[in-house]
Enzyme design. Sequence first.
Site, PDB file in Angstrom:
ATOM      1  CE  LYS A 180     -12.418 -31.911  77.214  1.00  0.00           C
ATOM      2  NZ  LYS A 180     -13.891 -31.428  76.275  1.00  0.00           N
ATOM      3  CG  ASP A 191     -15.767 -31.852  80.300  1.00  0.00           C
ATOM      4  OD1 ASP A 191     -16.519 -31.741  81.026  1.00  0.00           O
ATOM      5  OD2 ASP A 191     -15.447 -31.380  80.056  1.00  0.00           O
ATOM      6  CE  LYS A 233     -19.733 -30.489  79.833  1.00  0.00           C
ATOM      7  NZ  LYS A 233     -18.609 -31.042  79.148  1.00  0.00           N
ATOM      8  CG  ASP A 267     -27.131 -40.493  90.203  1.00  0.00           C
ATOM      9  OD1 ASP A 267     -28.245 -39.946  90.369  1.00  0.00           O
ATOM     10  OD2 ASP A 267     -26.624 -41.171  88.994  1.00  0.00           O
ATOM     11  CB  THR A 309     -21.940 -23.122  75.623  1.00  0.00           C
ATOM     12  OG1 THR A 309     -20.859 -23.759  75.188  1.00  0.00           O
ATOM     13  CG2 THR A 309     -20.368 -22.469  76.489  1.00  0.00           C
ATOM     14  NE  ARG A 331     -12.958 -28.294  66.813  1.00  0.00           N
ATOM     15  CZ  ARG A 331     -14.346 -27.511  66.653  1.00  0.00           C
ATOM     16  NH1 ARG A 331     -14.928 -28.253  65.684  1.00  0.00           N
ATOM     17  NH2 ARG A 331     -14.621 -26.982  67.825  1.00  0.00           N
TER      18      ARG A 331
HETATM   19  O1  C5P Z   1     -11.916 -27.977  68.967  1.00  0.00           O
HETATM   20  P1  C5P Z   1     -12.116 -26.773  70.178  1.00  0.00           P
HETATM   21  O2  C5P Z   1     -10.653 -26.216  70.361  1.00  0.00           O
HETATM   22  O3  C5P Z   1     -13.318 -25.836  69.824  1.00  0.00           O
HETATM   23  O4  C5P Z   1     -12.543 -27.704  70.729  1.00  0.00           O
HETATM   24  C1  C5P Z   1     -13.102 -27.163  72.751  1.00  0.00           C
HETATM   25  C2  C5P Z   1     -12.978 -28.656  73.695  1.00  0.00           C
HETATM   26  O5  C5P Z   1     -13.698 -27.718  74.710  1.00  0.00           O
HETATM   27  C3  C5P Z   1     -13.777 -29.585  73.404  1.00  0.00           C
HETATM   28  O6  C5P Z   1     -14.172 -30.987  73.504  1.00  0.00           O
HETATM   29  C4  C5P Z   1     -15.479 -28.676  73.346  1.00  0.00           C
HETATM   30  O7  C5P Z   1     -16.025 -30.375  73.536  1.00  0.00           O
HETATM   31  C5  C5P Z   1     -15.341 -27.870  74.549  1.00  0.00           C
HETATM   32  N1  C5P Z   1     -16.039 -26.913  74.734  1.00  0.00           N
HETATM   33  C6  C5P Z   1     -16.825 -26.462  74.013  1.00  0.00           C
HETATM   34  N2  C5P Z   1     -17.965 -25.240  74.663  1.00  0.00           N
HETATM   35  C7  C5P Z   1     -17.709 -25.861  76.221  1.00  0.00           C
HETATM   36  C8  C5P Z   1     -17.540 -26.535  76.743  1.00  0.00           C
HETATM   37  C9  C5P Z   1     -16.523 -27.615  76.388  1.00  0.00           C
HETATM   38  O8  C5P Z   1     -15.915 -25.996  72.847  1.00  0.00           O
HETATM   39  N3  C5P Z   1     -19.132 -24.374  76.407  1.00  0.00           N
END
Ligand code: C5P
Length: 241
Positions: free
Chosen positions: A33, A60, A62, A65, A128, A220
């Site tokens: 991503k 990603d 988003k 427009d 979210t 992460r």
């Molecule tokens: O590090 P982690 O696994 O929490 O990262 C989740 C990824 O998913 C990040 O790139 C975050 O921006 C994305 N994301 C999220 N929650 C959302 C939409 C996207 O954690 N509702």
Amino acid sequence: MTRLPDVIVALDFPDPETAWELVERLPVDTWYKVGLELFTRAGPPVVERLVGEGRNVFLDLKLHDIPNTVAGAVRSASRLGARLLTVHAAGGEAMLRAAAQAAAESGGDGGSEEPSDRLRLLAITVLTSLDDAALSAVIGPGASVEETAGRLAGLARESGIDGAVSSVNECRAIKLACGAEFLVVTPGIRLAGQGTQDQLRVATPATARAAGADYLVVGRTITQATDPAEALERVRAALLD
Ligand code: C5P
């Protein structure tokens, strides 16, 4: 058995060098991503390099427009070879239809004949980070995140969008309302027993698979691991728990 969801590694890095160090430690068939942070810093060359080396890219961005502008951006993303791209469902039906038409016409990287290779679009419904009160401040009193997210997913589906990004909790409801073919991409994934960090609601890979998710976005857990390849393997193995 139905196909296992693909794991998409979130390249949440401020610079392409760090992102690339990680990419080189992971198997070539891994999805990535590329989000606003990396894309704004490093731009299309990051996507072109990933695609050029055989990696699958979820861009990603988003998009939100007027229809003509979003359709143009969809064509540009398709030319870059991205396989998944996000658009805000709140952009409305005309924008979503223009985006869907642009994706269908552009056919994928290098004009691939394979329909499955074309760029597919994912709707963002309600972020979210918004609760009912924050959403009400944006669209008016009494707004409900659940009702609005369900309505926007339906609008996206009717407008020809291929899927949506959602938490594992809403995945099953979206599949029921929009159909099994409507793709669902779920972030907020953690291995059993792992800390949640800043995520409010998390689910394990197996729970996401059982809910019908097509792709899991994992950041992460993999990117901060001492051995990212081993961490990715653990996430993939945990799909079958
Ligand atoms: O590090 P982690 O696994 O929490 O990262 C989740 C990824 O998913 C990040 O790139 C975050 O921006 C994305 N994301 C999220 N929650 C959302 C939409 C996207 O954690 N509702």
